[in-house]
Design an enzyme around this catalytic site. Structure first.
Site, short mmCIF file in Angstrom:
data_model
loop_
_atom_site.label_atom_id
_atom_site.label_comp_id
_atom_site.label_asym_id
_atom_site.label_seq_id
_atom_site.Cartn_x
_atom_site.Cartn_y
_atom_site.Cartn_z
N ASP A 30 -0.58 13.05 32.86
CA ASP A 30 0.30 12.99 32.53
C ASP A 30 0.82 12.21 33.17
O ASP A 30 1.31 11.91 34.25
CB ASP A 30 0.87 14.77 32.74
CG ASP A 30 2.52 14.52 32.17
OD1 ASP A 30 1.94 16.19 30.94
OD2 ASP A 30 3.42 14.03 32.15
N ILE A 31 1.81 11.10 31.95
CA ILE A 31 2.51 10.40 32.35
C ILE A 31 4.04 11.16 33.46
O ILE A 31 4.12 9.98 34.67
CB ILE A 31 3.48 9.61 31.28
CG1 ILE A 31 3.62 7.91 31.60
CG2 ILE A 31 4.93 10.47 30.92
CD1 ILE A 31 3.72 7.81 30.42
N GLY A 91 8.54 25.27 25.45
CA GLY A 91 8.57 23.77 26.40
C GLY A 91 7.28 22.24 25.06
O GLY A 91 7.60 20.65 26.05
N GLN A 92 7.47 22.70 23.99
CA GLN A 92 6.22 21.63 23.74
C GLN A 92 6.95 20.02 23.35
O GLN A 92 7.78 20.75 22.57
CB GLN A 92 5.70 22.29 22.48
CG GLN A 92 3.88 21.14 21.76
CD GLN A 92 3.17 21.41 21.47
OE1 GLN A 92 3.30 22.91 20.24
NE2 GLN A 92 2.51 20.99 20.31
N HIS A 98 -2.54 20.29 24.01
CA HIS A 98 -2.55 19.58 25.08
C HIS A 98 -3.15 20.96 25.88
O HIS A 98 -2.19 21.79 25.58
CB HIS A 98 -2.29 18.45 25.14
CG HIS A 98 -0.67 18.85 25.18
ND1 HIS A 98 0.15 18.72 23.84
CD2 HIS A 98 0.41 19.33 26.31
CE1 HIS A 98 1.54 18.42 23.97
NE2 HIS A 98 1.62 18.91 26.05
N HIS A 100 -2.75 21.74 29.38
CA HIS A 100 -1.52 21.20 31.57
C HIS A 100 -3.11 21.80 32.56
O HIS A 100 -2.72 22.48 32.40
CB HIS A 100 -0.38 21.25 31.34
CG HIS A 100 0.71 21.11 31.01
ND1 HIS A 100 1.22 19.44 30.75
CD2 HIS A 100 1.08 21.58 28.71
CE1 HIS A 100 2.42 19.71 29.70
NE2 HIS A 100 1.44 20.53 28.60
P1 5GP Z 1 4.18 19.36 25.69
O1 5GP Z 1 5.98 19.28 26.56
O2 5GP Z 1 3.79 18.90 24.81
O3 5GP Z 1 3.17 20.59 26.45
O4 5GP Z 1 3.30 18.44 26.90
C1 5GP Z 1 3.47 17.02 27.23
C2 5GP Z 1 3.19 16.52 27.61
O5 5GP Z 1 2.90 14.59 27.63
C3 5GP Z 1 4.38 16.06 28.78
O6 5GP Z 1 3.80 16.75 30.40
C4 5GP Z 1 4.71 14.73 29.07
O7 5GP Z 1 4.87 14.56 30.43
C5 5GP Z 1 3.33 14.39 28.17
N1 5GP Z 1 3.23 12.47 27.81
C6 5GP Z 1 4.18 12.73 26.94
N2 5GP Z 1 4.69 11.14 27.00
C7 5GP Z 1 3.08 10.76 27.36
C8 5GP Z 1 2.46 9.38 27.37
O8 5GP Z 1 3.11 8.35 26.53
N3 5GP Z 1 1.21 9.68 28.30
C9 5GP Z 1 1.35 9.89 28.98
N4 5GP Z 1 0.20 9.98 29.66
N5 5GP Z 1 1.95 11.80 29.44
C10 5GP Z 1 2.28 11.55 28.28
#
Ligand code: 5GP
Ligand code: ZN
Length: 112
Positions: A30-31, A91-92, A98, A100
Site C-alpha cells: 500500500d502506498i 472507507g472504500q 482489494h 488489505h
Molecule cells: P480503500 O480505502 O479503498 O479500502 O483502500 C485503498 C488503498 O489503496 C488505500 O489504503 C491507499 O493507500 C491505497 N492506494 C491508493 N492509491 C494507490 C497507489 O497508487 N498505489 C498503491 N500501492 N496503493 C494505493
C-alpha cells in the site's frame, strides 16, 4: 477497466511494489501504509468491490485469502488483520476489489 487505478497496476501502467503475482491475483505494498505490513491483494479481473463475488467467483475470493496467507507467512506474521471496505461510507476509495493485509503492530477493536 480502462481508468481504474488498480487495473493500471495490474497492466503495469502504474508502478507498484509487487510481492506476489499469479494468473489471477497480485499483491503489492500500500502506498500509504497504516501498519508495518500493509499489503493489498487484488484480483486481476476488475470487480468494483466484494459484491462482485458471486457464486462463479467464490473460488477467486478463496484464492485472494490464500495469497494473503502466503504474504503473511513470507513476512513472518503470526497475527494479522484482513480488511475489505465495501462502499464509500465504509472507507472504500479505490473501486477495484482489494483485501488489505495489515500486521506488525497491535490492532484495536472495534476499528474506526
Ligand atoms: P480503500 O480505502 O479503498 O479500502 O483502500 C485503498 C488503498 O489503496 C488505500 O489504503 C491507499 O493507500 C491505497 N492506494 C491508493 N492509491 C494507490 C497507489 O497508487 N498505489 C498503491 N500501492 N496503493 C494505493
Ligand atoms: Zn480495476
Amino acid at each position: 477497466m480502462k481508468d481504474c487505478l488498480f487495473c493500471k497496476i495490474v497492466r503495469g501502467e502504474i508502478p507498484a511494489n509487487k510481492v506476489h503475482e499469479d494468473e489471477r491475483a497480485i499483491a503489492f505494498e500500500d502506498i500509504g501504509p497504516q501498519a508495518p505490513t500493509h499489503t493489498l491483494v487484488i484480483p486481476k479481473e476488475h470487480l468494483s468491490d466484494q459484491r462482485g463475488i458471486d457464486e462463479s467467483r467464490a473460488e477467486l475470493m478463496g484464492h485472494l485469502i490464500r495469497v494473503a496467507n502466503q504474504v503473511a507467512d513470507k513476512k513472518g506474521l503470526k497475527s494479522f488483520r484482513t480488511v475489505i471496505n465495501t462502499g464509500a461510507q465504509a472507507g472504500q476509495t479505490v473501486f477495484h476489489l482489494h483485501v488489505h493485509l495489515l500486521g506488525g503492530r497491535p490492532m484495536n477493536w472495534p476499528p474506526g
